[in-house]
Design a protein around this motif. Structure first.
Motif, PDB file in Angstrom:
ATOM      1  N   ARG A 125       0.818  -1.211   0.000  1.00 38.46           N
ATOM      2  CA  ARG A 125       0.000   0.000   0.000  1.00 38.46           C
ATOM      3  C   ARG A 125       0.857   1.268   0.000  1.00 38.46           C
ATOM      4  O   ARG A 125       0.604   2.182  -0.789  1.00 38.46           O
ATOM      5  N   VAL A 126       1.894   1.298   0.842  1.00 41.70           N
ATOM      6  CA  VAL A 126       2.720   2.510   0.886  1.00 41.70           C
ATOM      7  C   VAL A 126       3.486   2.693  -0.425  1.00 41.70           C
ATOM      8  O   VAL A 126       3.868   3.808  -0.767  1.00 41.70           O
ATOM      9  N   ARG A 127       3.669   1.610  -1.172  1.00 44.68           N
ATOM     10  CA  ARG A 127       4.311   1.730  -2.488  1.00 44.68           C
ATOM     11  C   ARG A 127       3.307   1.977  -3.609  1.00 44.68           C
ATOM     12  O   ARG A 127       3.659   1.945  -4.791  1.00 44.68           O
ATOM     13  N   GLY A 128       2.033   2.130  -3.236  1.00 47.30           N
ATOM     14  CA  GLY A 128       1.000   2.366  -4.246  1.00 47.30           C
ATOM     15  C   GLY A 128       0.660   1.122  -5.046  1.00 47.30           C
ATOM     16  O   GLY A 128       0.193   1.206  -6.183  1.00 47.30           O
ATOM     17  N   LEU A 129       0.861  -0.053  -4.449  1.00 45.11           N
ATOM     18  CA  LEU A 129       0.567  -1.315  -5.147  1.00 45.11           C
ATOM     19  C   LEU A 129      -0.603  -2.024  -4.485  1.00 45.11           C
ATOM     20  O   LEU A 129      -0.862  -1.824  -3.302  1.00 45.11           O
ATOM     21  N   GLU A 130      -1.289  -2.856  -5.269  1.00 46.19           N
ATOM     22  CA  GLU A 130      -2.303  -3.741  -4.689  1.00 46.19           C
ATOM     23  C   GLU A 130      -2.212  -5.065  -5.434  1.00 46.19           C
ATOM     24  O   GLU A 130      -2.280  -5.097  -6.661  1.00 46.19           O
ATOM     25  N   ALA A 131      -2.048  -6.133  -4.700  1.00 48.92           N
ATOM     26  CA  ALA A 131      -1.853  -7.442  -5.342  1.00 48.92           C
ATOM     27  C   ALA A 131      -3.107  -7.855  -6.102  1.00 48.92           C
ATOM     28  O   ALA A 131      -4.221  -7.471  -5.749  1.00 48.92           O
ATOM     29  N   ARG A 132      -2.893  -8.646  -7.132  1.00 44.90           N
ATOM     30  CA  ARG A 132      -3.941  -9.060  -8.071  1.00 44.90           C
ATOM     31  C   ARG A 132      -5.204  -9.580  -7.374  1.00 44.90           C
ATOM     32  O   ARG A 132      -6.303  -9.170  -7.685  1.00 44.90           O
ATOM     33  N   TRP A 133      -5.056 -10.501  -6.457  1.00 44.16           N
ATOM     34  CA  TRP A 133      -6.206 -11.038  -5.729  1.00 44.16           C
ATOM     35  C   TRP A 133      -6.129 -10.676  -4.242  1.00 44.16           C
ATOM     36  O   TRP A 133      -6.512 -11.444  -3.379  1.00 44.16           O
ATOM     37  N   HIS A 134      -5.605  -9.452  -3.994  1.00 45.65           N
ATOM     38  CA  HIS A 134      -5.687  -8.882  -2.648  1.00 45.65           C
ATOM     39  C   HIS A 134      -5.099  -9.819  -1.593  1.00 45.65           C
ATOM     40  O   HIS A 134      -4.005 -10.330  -1.799  1.00 45.65           O
ATOM     41  N   ASP A 135      -5.839 -10.015  -0.479  1.00 45.85           N
ATOM     42  CA  ASP A 135      -5.326 -10.858   0.604  1.00 45.85           C
ATOM     43  C   ASP A 135      -4.980 -12.270   0.129  1.00 45.85           C
ATOM     44  O   ASP A 135      -4.054 -12.898   0.635  1.00 45.85           O
ATOM     45  N   GLU A 136      -5.729 -12.766  -0.865  1.00 43.44           N
ATOM     46  CA  GLU A 136      -5.469 -14.127  -1.355  1.00 43.44           C
ATOM     47  C   GLU A 136      -4.070 -14.245  -1.973  1.00 43.44           C
ATOM     48  O   GLU A 136      -3.410 -15.284  -1.841  1.00 43.44           O
ATOM     49  N   SER A 137      -3.625 -13.195  -2.648  1.00 40.67           N
ATOM     50  CA  SER A 137      -2.279 -13.220  -3.231  1.00 40.67           C
ATOM     51  C   SER A 137      -1.225 -13.302  -2.124  1.00 40.67           C
ATOM     52  O   SER A 137      -0.244 -14.044  -2.236  1.00 40.67           O
ATOM     53  N   HIS A 138      -1.431 -12.543  -1.057  1.00 42.43           N
ATOM     54  CA  HIS A 138      -0.467 -12.555   0.043  1.00 42.43           C
ATOM     55  C   HIS A 138      -0.497 -13.895   0.784  1.00 42.43           C
ATOM     56  O   HIS A 138       0.534 -14.390   1.234  1.00 42.43           O
ATOM     57  N   LEU A 139      -1.698 -14.460   0.898  1.00 41.47           N
ATOM     58  CA  LEU A 139      -1.834 -15.780   1.517  1.00 41.47           C
ATOM     59  C   LEU A 139      -1.038 -16.816   0.724  1.00 41.47           C
ATOM     60  O   LEU A 139      -0.346 -17.670   1.289  1.00 41.47           O
ATOM     61  N   ASN A 140      -1.141 -16.732  -0.606  1.00 44.11           N
ATOM     62  CA  ASN A 140      -0.401 -17.672  -1.442  1.00 44.11           C
ATOM     63  C   ASN A 140       1.104 -17.496  -1.297  1.00 44.11           C
ATOM     64  O   ASN A 140       1.836 -18.475  -1.300  1.00 44.11           O
ATOM     65  N   LYS A 141       1.546 -16.261  -1.161  1.00 43.85           N
ATOM     66  CA  LYS A 141       2.977 -16.039  -0.929  1.00 43.85           C
ATOM     67  C   LYS A 141       3.387 -16.648   0.411  1.00 43.85           C
ATOM     68  O   LYS A 141       4.419 -17.313   0.530  1.00 43.85           O
ATOM     69  N   TYR A 142       2.560 -16.417   1.436  1.00 40.85           N
ATOM     70  CA  TYR A 142       2.865 -16.945   2.769  1.00 40.85           C
ATOM     71  C   TYR A 142       3.025 -18.470   2.734  1.00 40.85           C
ATOM     72  O   TYR A 142       3.983 -19.026   3.266  1.00 40.85           O
ATOM     73  N   PHE A 143       2.055 -19.147   2.083  1.00 42.76           N
ATOM     74  CA  PHE A 143       2.101 -20.616   2.072  1.00 42.76           C
ATOM     75  C   PHE A 143       3.202 -21.159   1.158  1.00 42.76           C
ATOM     76  O   PHE A 143       3.560 -22.329   1.244  1.00 42.76           O
ATOM     77  N   TRP A 144       3.698 -20.326   0.242  1.00 40.38           N
ATOM     78  CA  TRP A 144       4.880 -20.726  -0.531  1.00 40.38           C
ATOM     79  C   TRP A 144       6.116 -20.711   0.385  1.00 40.38           C
ATOM     80  O   TRP A 144       6.939 -21.614   0.366  1.00 40.38           O
TER      81      TRP A 144
END
Ligand code: 2GW
Ligand code: MN
Length: 297
Positions: free
Chosen positions: A237-256
């Motif tokens: 957010r502070v970089r002006g970005l929003e992941a493609r599928w929001h929280d789901e994208s971050h969840l996928n990164k976490y589980f990777w």
């Protein structure tokens, strides 16, 4: 020195359940490359899981957000069907997060089951409603929810239970295979690809595509997960970005980065819109039909 008979027994049992998983459903993947079970119907014994859970005297939290029109539209059915199917026979605490506590339906609850309502403020953008869940959950896990529950499942509200969802789903950390993507080849999975995002996966990275509508685990594990995702979202957010599928994208990164200890087959969160699939024997949770014009502003 001989092996203690008890550990020999449990070794036998563990091997047996491993073999059972392979034999019971030879047509699907029942184990991840890192050795975590992928739970399909027929690969577990619900009675054993139930017995083991009761012996541990567990409290299982189920969190759900119902903000704005999602409350009237989805919450009652979600809770009513959870009463019939979610962890029946265990101690359960529902945590409903909403900006209108008074509008939460007063449902008769089964023995050992409680409902708590937590007030949240309403975000202006729907993307923020979805993403803010990570931060709110992390705070809740540091408070009463974290003190009273042993395990917690965090779910979308726009779904309903259609079959037994019991302690066979419990593990240290639990991820859900996304119903639309479980059979897609790795390069096609809709991970965030912009390398500037904290959610980014490079080509060749990723194991499965997991669904944001259901994740869980021990309080400690889910605290770690929500802390990671909330922090990563804020960084974007502070970089002006929003992941493609929001929280789901971050969840996928976490589980990777942190492999789940258990993976639930798409039977645990299925969409009837996909149509008939031979390997989907017994859906336990179904996506409610979406009416975007009604709920998306
Ligand atoms: C969300 C989108 C558009 C309009 C309204 C909302 C909304 C969501 C809302 O007005 N009120 C509300 O309480 N929510 C909560 O956020 C609710 O619990 C809902 O289930 C959850 C996620 O929103 P949802 O279900 O509309 O998004 P899906 O089904 O497209 O979800 C997948 O992708 C999301 C990110 O875009 C999340 O990762 C979600 O977990 C995924 O299932
Ligand atoms: Mn949803």
């Amino acid at each position: 020195m001989g092996t203690c008979p008890l550990s020999r027994m449990s070794l036998l049992r563990d091997n047996f359940s491993g073999l059972l998983r392979l034999w019971a459903r030879p047509e699907v993947l029942t184990c991840t490359p890192w050795g975590a079970p992928i739970i399909w119907d027929g690969t577990f014994d619900p009675d054993t899981a139930q017995q083991e859970a009761i012996q541990q005297n567990l409290t299982i939290g189920l969190t759900v957000f119902a903000v704005g029109r999602y409350l009237e539209k989805y919450l009652a059915r979600f809770l009513e069907t959870a009463e019939r199917h979610f962890m029946v026979g265990q101690r359960v605490v529902y945590y409903v997060f909403t900006e209108r506590p008074a509008a939460v339906p007063r449902l008769p609850l089964g023995p050992g089951r409680q409902l708590r309502v937590e007030r949240v403020s309403r975000e202006r953008r729907w993307q923020d409603v979805s993403m803010e869940r990570m931060r709110t959950l992390h705070a809740a896990l540091g408070g009463r929810l974290g003190r009273e529950a042993d395990f917690v499942f965090c779910m979308d509200v726009d779904q309903y239970f259609s079959g037994a969802f019991g302690p066979e789903a419990l593990a240290d950390s639990v991820a859900q295979l996304h119903a639309w993507h479980y059979h897609w080849p790795l390069p096609m999975l809709p991970y965030e690809r912009d390398a500037r995002s904290a959610a980014a996966l490079a080509s060749g990275e990723g194991d499965f595509y997991y669904h944001g509508a259901l994740f869980g685990g021990t309080v400690e594990a889910v605290r770690g997960l929500t802390a990671h995702c909330a922090r990563a979202q804020e960084q974007d957010r502070v970089r002006g970005l929003e992941a493609r599928w929001h929280d789901e994208s971050h969840l996928n990164k976490y589980f990777w980065l942190h492999k789940p200890a258990k993976v639930l087959s798409p039977e645990f969160c299925w969409s009837l819109e996909i149509g008939r699939r031979a390997e989907i024997r017994h859906p336990r949770l179904l996506w409610a039909p979406k009416e975007y014009d009604l709920v998306r502003d």
